[in-house]
Enzyme design. Sequence first.
Site, short mmCIF file in Angstrom:
data_model
loop_
_atom_site.label_atom_id
_atom_site.label_comp_id
_atom_site.label_asym_id
_atom_site.label_seq_id
_atom_site.Cartn_x
_atom_site.Cartn_y
_atom_site.Cartn_z
N ARG A 260 9.14 12.35 16.12
CA ARG A 260 10.32 13.16 16.41
C ARG A 260 10.74 12.95 17.85
O ARG A 260 9.97 13.17 18.77
CB ARG A 260 10.04 14.64 16.14
CG ARG A 260 9.73 14.89 14.66
CD ARG A 260 9.61 16.33 14.30
NE ARG A 260 9.21 16.46 12.89
CZ ARG A 260 8.89 17.60 12.31
NH1 ARG A 260 8.93 18.72 13.00
NH2 ARG A 260 8.53 17.62 11.03
N ARG A 275 3.62 20.16 20.96
CA ARG A 275 4.90 19.49 20.68
C ARG A 275 4.81 18.04 21.16
O ARG A 275 4.86 17.77 22.35
CB ARG A 275 6.06 20.22 21.36
CG ARG A 275 6.23 21.65 20.86
CD ARG A 275 7.41 22.34 21.52
NE ARG A 275 7.44 23.75 21.15
CZ ARG A 275 8.02 24.22 20.05
NH1 ARG A 275 8.63 23.40 19.23
NH2 ARG A 275 8.01 25.52 19.78
N GLU A 347 2.88 28.56 14.84
CA GLU A 347 3.13 27.92 13.56
C GLU A 347 2.21 26.71 13.34
O GLU A 347 2.05 25.88 14.24
CB GLU A 347 4.58 27.46 13.47
CG GLU A 347 4.91 26.73 12.18
CD GLU A 347 6.16 25.88 12.29
OE1 GLU A 347 6.27 24.90 11.52
OE2 GLU A 347 7.02 26.17 13.15
N SER A 350 4.70 24.95 7.47
CA SER A 350 5.97 25.48 7.00
C SER A 350 6.16 25.00 5.57
O SER A 350 6.12 23.79 5.32
CB SER A 350 7.11 24.99 7.89
OG SER A 350 8.31 25.65 7.60
N ARG A 389 -2.02 20.36 15.27
CA ARG A 389 -2.04 21.81 15.49
C ARG A 389 -3.29 22.44 14.90
O ARG A 389 -3.79 23.43 15.42
CB ARG A 389 -0.77 22.44 14.91
CG ARG A 389 0.48 22.05 15.69
CD ARG A 389 1.65 22.93 15.39
NE ARG A 389 2.75 22.63 16.30
CZ ARG A 389 3.75 23.45 16.58
NH1 ARG A 389 3.79 24.65 16.02
NH2 ARG A 389 4.71 23.10 17.42
#
Length: 422
Positions: A260, A275, A347, A350, A389
Amino acid sequence: MHDIRALRADPAAFDADLARRGIEPVSAKLLAWDEERRQAQTVLQEKQGRRKALAREIGTLKRNGGDSSDLEAEGLALRAEMEALEEQVNALGRESTALLANLPNRLDATVPEGPDESANVVQHEWGTKPAFTFTPKQHFELGETLKQMDFATAAKLSGSRFVVLRGGIARLARALGQFMLDLHVTEHGYTETQVPVMVNDDAMYGTDKLPKFADQSFRTEDGRWLIPTAEVPLTASVSGDILEASALPLRMTALSQCFRSEAGAAGRDVRGMLRQHQFEKVEMVSVTTPEESDAEHERMTRCAEKVLEKLNIPYRRVLLCAGDTGFGAAKTFDLEAWLPGQDAWREISSCSNTRDFQARRMNARYRPQAGAAPAFVHTLNGSGLAVGRTLIAVMENYQNEDGSVTVPDVLRPYMGGIEKIS
């Protein structure tokens, strides 16, 4: 992407759904374009019919030695008019498609109202937060002290938001990915899949990543895209297909690298691995019927929760509000893991039901029964889990006062029996 028939039937409801996401009404514009296009299409069809009739009349005259020059002149004029109408129809279609392609999915009625994450609703919590006799450290503090998490070398190689893992932590990350895959395949019934990490425009468009998120993805010089998640190739694998109802649900899982270009808000989570531009994730994708998609959504979310429960990581399930639900999702559950070093929930997964939103974009259908007309499938996707994560969560929840990290019991077979990273 959106059913134009549903928009025609109830434009107010369409606009009301968009308003929940803070988007201005668009149905009047879309319907005006739609009506103008349909009228132009009708006139075009009439002229096509007249031109065919002219061709027959001209042929008859010529066979009988008559003068067909007037009819031929009319035919030439009709051709010019038809070309103009075709361009009008195509232009209106392009405008409608461009607008629709940038409109998000319609939200499920159970999605709570709210402008941002502050309005998300906690559904339940699981587990007990660890009680430390010392001040817990964040993952990057632990990793750098162990000399097994190296951000400086990664920056030298690639720039910011990359990391080099070494030794026990690198092996722990590998163990997590393998453990998740094994769990989803052997206990949850997903088919393990290896997918390309480069895909074409159609795959990105069909899974709602284009045109909306072009600026958040990496593109190669030959026009391919590095996948932001294995959701893209897994879901797009059924694009253009008509599946048999007996083959559904399809459940696929993959461990892949993800890329990303936009790794989050500027200045947020600059330290550490939260991130990253490049990361690993185990993805789950389901393709099912409209009648089963809600149950499949719950099932998928439970599969992700099982990973955290087996790792004994405290977590909570959160139902995202209207303003925080992703572009392609009708409804999303986030799983947030407890990170003692941050003293916060973050988080880690998802799980979203996109209903037929992606299926319409990629024309993925199924035949409800023999001889029945094809209908659009429903597609769902979920993290099961994000490996980086989860590594953070394990390190922070299993840390010891001396800076070592205890290996969770379920991961020890993947670690060659190693019980502690030090």
